[in-house]
Design an enzyme around this catalytic site. Structure first.
Site, mmCIF file in Angstrom:
data_model
loop_
_atom_site.group_PDB
_atom_site.id
_atom_site.type_symbol
_atom_site.label_atom_id
_atom_site.label_comp_id
_atom_site.label_asym_id
_atom_site.label_seq_id
_atom_site.Cartn_x
_atom_site.Cartn_y
_atom_site.Cartn_z
ATOM 1 N N GLY A 393 0.830 -1.198 0.000
ATOM 2 C CA GLY A 393 0.000 0.000 0.000
ATOM 3 C C GLY A 393 0.857 1.238 0.000
ATOM 4 O O GLY A 393 2.083 1.184 -0.012
ATOM 5 N N GLY A 395 1.227 5.525 -1.432
ATOM 6 C CA GLY A 395 0.878 6.486 -2.473
ATOM 7 C C GLY A 395 1.997 7.493 -2.626
ATOM 8 O O GLY A 395 3.175 7.179 -2.409
ATOM 9 N N GLY A 396 1.645 8.755 -2.982
ATOM 10 C CA GLY A 396 2.660 9.769 -3.175
ATOM 11 C C GLY A 396 3.391 10.125 -1.900
ATOM 12 O O GLY A 396 4.516 10.606 -1.935
ATOM 13 N N GLY A 398 4.328 7.951 0.499
ATOM 14 C CA GLY A 398 5.269 6.930 0.947
ATOM 15 C C GLY A 398 4.724 5.542 0.672
ATOM 16 O O GLY A 398 3.725 5.363 -0.033
ATOM 17 N N VAL A 400 3.977 1.379 2.272
ATOM 18 C CA VAL A 400 3.767 0.492 3.414
ATOM 19 C C VAL A 400 4.231 -0.893 3.002
ATOM 20 O O VAL A 400 3.757 -1.443 2.011
ATOM 21 C CB VAL A 400 2.284 0.453 3.837
ATOM 22 C CG1 VAL A 400 2.089 -0.546 4.981
ATOM 23 C CG2 VAL A 400 1.815 1.828 4.274
ATOM 24 N N LYS A 413 5.683 1.524 7.898
ATOM 25 C CA LYS A 413 5.334 2.728 7.142
ATOM 26 C C LYS A 413 6.584 3.568 6.913
ATOM 27 O O LYS A 413 7.274 3.953 7.851
ATOM 28 C CB LYS A 413 4.281 3.541 7.899
ATOM 29 C CG LYS A 413 3.748 4.738 7.121
ATOM 30 C CD LYS A 413 2.481 5.300 7.737
ATOM 31 C CE LYS A 413 2.718 5.934 9.068
ATOM 32 N NZ LYS A 413 1.507 6.584 9.613
ATOM 33 N N ASP A 509 -8.217 14.673 16.466
ATOM 34 C CA ASP A 509 -8.452 14.589 15.020
ATOM 35 C C ASP A 509 -9.252 13.333 14.676
ATOM 36 O O ASP A 509 -8.878 12.559 13.800
ATOM 37 C CB ASP A 509 -7.119 14.586 14.275
ATOM 38 C CG ASP A 509 -7.289 14.973 12.806
ATOM 39 O OD1 ASP A 509 -6.359 14.715 12.025
ATOM 40 O OD2 ASP A 509 -8.349 15.505 12.428
#
Length: 708
Positions: A393, A395-396, A398, A400, A413, A509
């Site tokens: 997994g 994306g831009g 980084g 996994v 990660k 958050d």
């Protein structure tokens, strides 16, 4: 005319009304016909004197000549200097004044005392500006929706001395970071018309410093933004995130303009012996330089000193020893050199990534085990040297990697971008998660600090986020029973963090993209980079606001006071999201209301069917009204009117047990021995929803250095 009680509010009041627009972005290599100077002021790209010469309309400046003087303006403010290297601009602005006119017996106010830079590339530089108040017996203050600052100057028969501004006729305030708008106020303490002060002439000006950025995005957001070209186009340049947004800098050893192709050029350090001292033979290299001594001398304490032995002995002996070393132990020596180099790099990165802080955490807290710090060698072994076939997994931002560590499946990660704020949030997340042990909180196994970008090792959760499962194309999403159960599990986790952990933790958050789901759709609360410890004897803490638009508690947003009720509000928004399948960060009703306001209106007028997800309307079994009412309670404007997370948990628990959706599970304590074994970690890419970050490096480091 005599004046008394002169108050000068020396603060940046630049009225810059330029509007950033992604559609106005132009090529990074502007036309040679574009002017680069206005009078004595250089106008470097991304700024321009014509709209087609600037990177976007927010960087368009005007050059005008009057009375034989050529002046550079941005809106109505005179620009006297622009620095691409510092991403700053120096402008002139009038001093704000309040004067008592003894002739008319009136208080006269001159010059604007307000500032609004919303929608522009600028913020006031907190490092280069101060708010200064000069005068007698006055309180001056500045405020906006996000902050209020002020100070009081008194006289008591004495006048301010040169170089002193400690309250006697003069006081100063530091600016908060990221100031885009404010309103200034003068407030005389009492009438002292007999005080006499020499007035600063009308029209007096002050130079202020503005910090600018290309857009308000962070570096990560700018790189993946498909609507706006990335501005850091030069080789040997990199992105930085400052108080205004993202900007660009040339790499160490290079200088020039990072916004222009090939704009960053190598610095010849040998031409500047003051900045780059070399007592021997200086040789310039790309991005650096070397300093060596001539034959017969060696470097000692930065100076070339003559060797004691004859010159010819050194090469003879050196050559002989070298040949002997190569013959007898060449491979061994090379291996040692390589290992030593790798060891030094690991030590450098360990210190750079705050490894000393983690060692302190371990030594002071027995709950953080030695295994929290994992070596790079162990992770290389776990991932077969980070084999690309192990990437599951990312994306831009980084990747996994899936790996096996201590007979457990783990997720590692690894970020691609080094940003100081991310490293600070990484420190905070490790400090928080290392204290938490709960079945519905993602488990952090450890971290590796021996690489340029810190690596985090989590439990492996393979089924994505609640956001991914909820907001899918089509009319069918998560079953209603699963949504209620997930809400209960999140409530249990937050209740534990607020009241059962060794020290209360406020997440700050909560949102659907931070709720992970495993193969059985069991929820795991994640992303504790913004979380805060709260001392047991306190109910909250005043902090720089941080969170995600749409989920953010309005009272926390306006006051900066973070309490457990801030998480309750965010959880209430999550309930509304589960009920409606609307995205809180972007939803707007036809009347312009956000999701929470519109939901509450529909609930109050018994028109819930207009906003509730049709799938929920079909599947709910008499519990919809109870959940909707609970969501409304959690999103009350006043924090005192909201329930605690423990009360929310109990209400959902009763509802779930009554409907026999899942067995009742008591909230586990901090040292619960029955926690699930570590097995899973999310591998889904991050969503495009972004958090509105107001925090600073000092704030994050403070939260990491929690009291023990």
């Amino acid at each position: 005319m005599e004046f008394s009680r002169i108050v000068l509010l020396c603060v940046a009041v630049a009225a810059v009304w330029a509007v950033l627009a992604a559609a106005d972005v132009v090529a990074a290599q502007r036309s040679p016909s574009c002017a680069t100077r206005c009078g004595n002021v250089e106008v470097p790209y991304p700024f321009g004197l014509d709209e087609e010469c600037a990177i976007n309309s927010g960087f368009h400046l005007n050059c005008s000549t009057a009375g034989g003087t050529t002046t550079l303006f941005h809106s109505n403010m005179e620009v006297i200097k622009i620095s691409v290297q510092a991403n700053k601009a120096w402008v002139k602005t009038l001093i704000s004044r309040q004067c008592y006119n003894r002739s008319t017996k009136q208080v006269e106010i001159s010059n604007e005392k307000s500032l609004n830079l919303t929608g522009t590339p600028y913020v006031l530089s907190a490092d280069d500006n101060k708010v200064t108040v000069i005068g007698c017996n006055n309180l001056a203050y500045m405020r906006s929706n996000d902050y209020i600052i002020g100070c009081m100057s008194t006289c008591n028969g004495i006048s301010p001395k040169n170089g002193s501004c400690s309250g006697a006729g003069c006081c100063q305030m530091n600016l908060p970071r990221g100031v885009r708008n404010h309103q200034g106020y003068f407030n005389p303490l009492y009438n002292t018309t007999d005080r006499k002060w020499r007035a600063t002439p009308l029209g007096s000006e002050k130079t202020i410093v503005m910090e600018w950025a290309i857009t308000r995005n962070t570096c990560q957001e700018a790189i993946v933004d498909k609507n706006t070209p990335y501005a850091c186009v030069s080789n040997h340049s990199h992105c930085i995130t400052n108080d205004a947004g993202y900007a660009c800098k040339c790499s160490i050893g290079y200088e020039g303009n990072p916004y222009i192709v090939n704009g960053c050029t190598d610095i010849d350090e040998c031409l500047d012996n003051v900045t780059y001292p070399c007592a021997g033979i200086c040789k310039n290299t790309l991005g650096s330089f070397t300093c060596s001594c001539p034959r017969g001398k060696s470097m000692k304490i930065g100076v070339c000193v003559k060797d004691h032995m004859p010159i010819w002995i050194v090469p003879v002996v050196g050559t002989s020893l070298l040949l002997l070393a190569l013959c007898l132990g060449g491979p061994f020596i090379m291996r040692k050199i390589k290992l030593q180099k790798v060891k030094k790099m690991k030590q450098k990165f360990f210190i750079q990534n705050r490894g000393l802080l983690f060692q302190q955490l371990i030594s002071h807290n027995s709950d953080i085990g030695e295994r929290m710090i994992i070596t790079l060698r162990e992770l290389e072994k776990a991932t077969n040297n980070f084999d690309r076939a192990r990437v599951v997994g990312g994306g831009g931002h980084g990747d996994v990697f899936k790996g096996i560590l201590d007979l457990h499946v783990v997720a590692i990660k690894k970020s691609k971008i080094v940003v100081q704020r991310e490293i600070d949030e990484f420190i905070n997340e490790v400090a928080v998660l290392s204290q938490v042990n709960h079945r519905n909180v993602v488990k952090l196994l450890g971290c590796c600090l021996e690489t340029e970008v810190p690596l985090l090792v989590y439990e492996f959760i393979s089924n994505g986020t609640l956001y991914n499962h909820l907001h899918v194309d089509g009319s069918i999403s998560l079953l209603w029973v699963d949504r209620i159960r997930i809400a209960l599990e999140v409530a249990r986790a937050l209740s534990y963090l607020h009241s059962a952990a060794s020290m209360p933790i406020f997440h700050r958050d909560i949102k659907s993209s931070n709720i992970l789901l495993d193969d059985s759709l069991t929820s795991k609360v994640s992303d504790f980079g913004a979380s805060r410890y709260i001392p047991i004897d306190q109910t909250g803490v005043t902090t720089v606001v941080q969170g995600t638009l749409g989920y953010l508690d309005p009272m926390y947003h306006y006051t900066g006071r973070l309490t457990d009720k801030s998480d309750v509000f965010s959880f209430g928004v999550l309930l509304v999201e589960l009920l409606t399948r609307k995205k809180p960060s972007i939803y707007r009703s036809n009347d312009g209301d956000n999701l929470v306001s519109h939901f509450e209106k529909m609930l109050a007028t018994s028109n819930l069917f207009d906003i509730i997800d049709p799938q929920v309307m079909k599947e709910e079994d008499g519990d919809l009204q109870e959940v909707a009412t609970l969501a409304a309670k959690c999103t009350k404007l006043r924090g005192e009117d909201r329930p605690t997370m423990r009360e929310v948990e109990m209400e959902l628990e009763n509802l779930v047990v009554k409907k026999k959706l899942v067995p009742s599970i008591t909230t586990p304590g901090r040292n619960d021995k029955d926690e699930d074994q570590v097995q899973y970690m999310s591998v889904q890419p991050a969503t495009n929803e972004s958090s509105k970050q107001y925090t600073t490096e000092e704030e994050i480091l403070l939260s990491a250095s929690y009291p023990r």
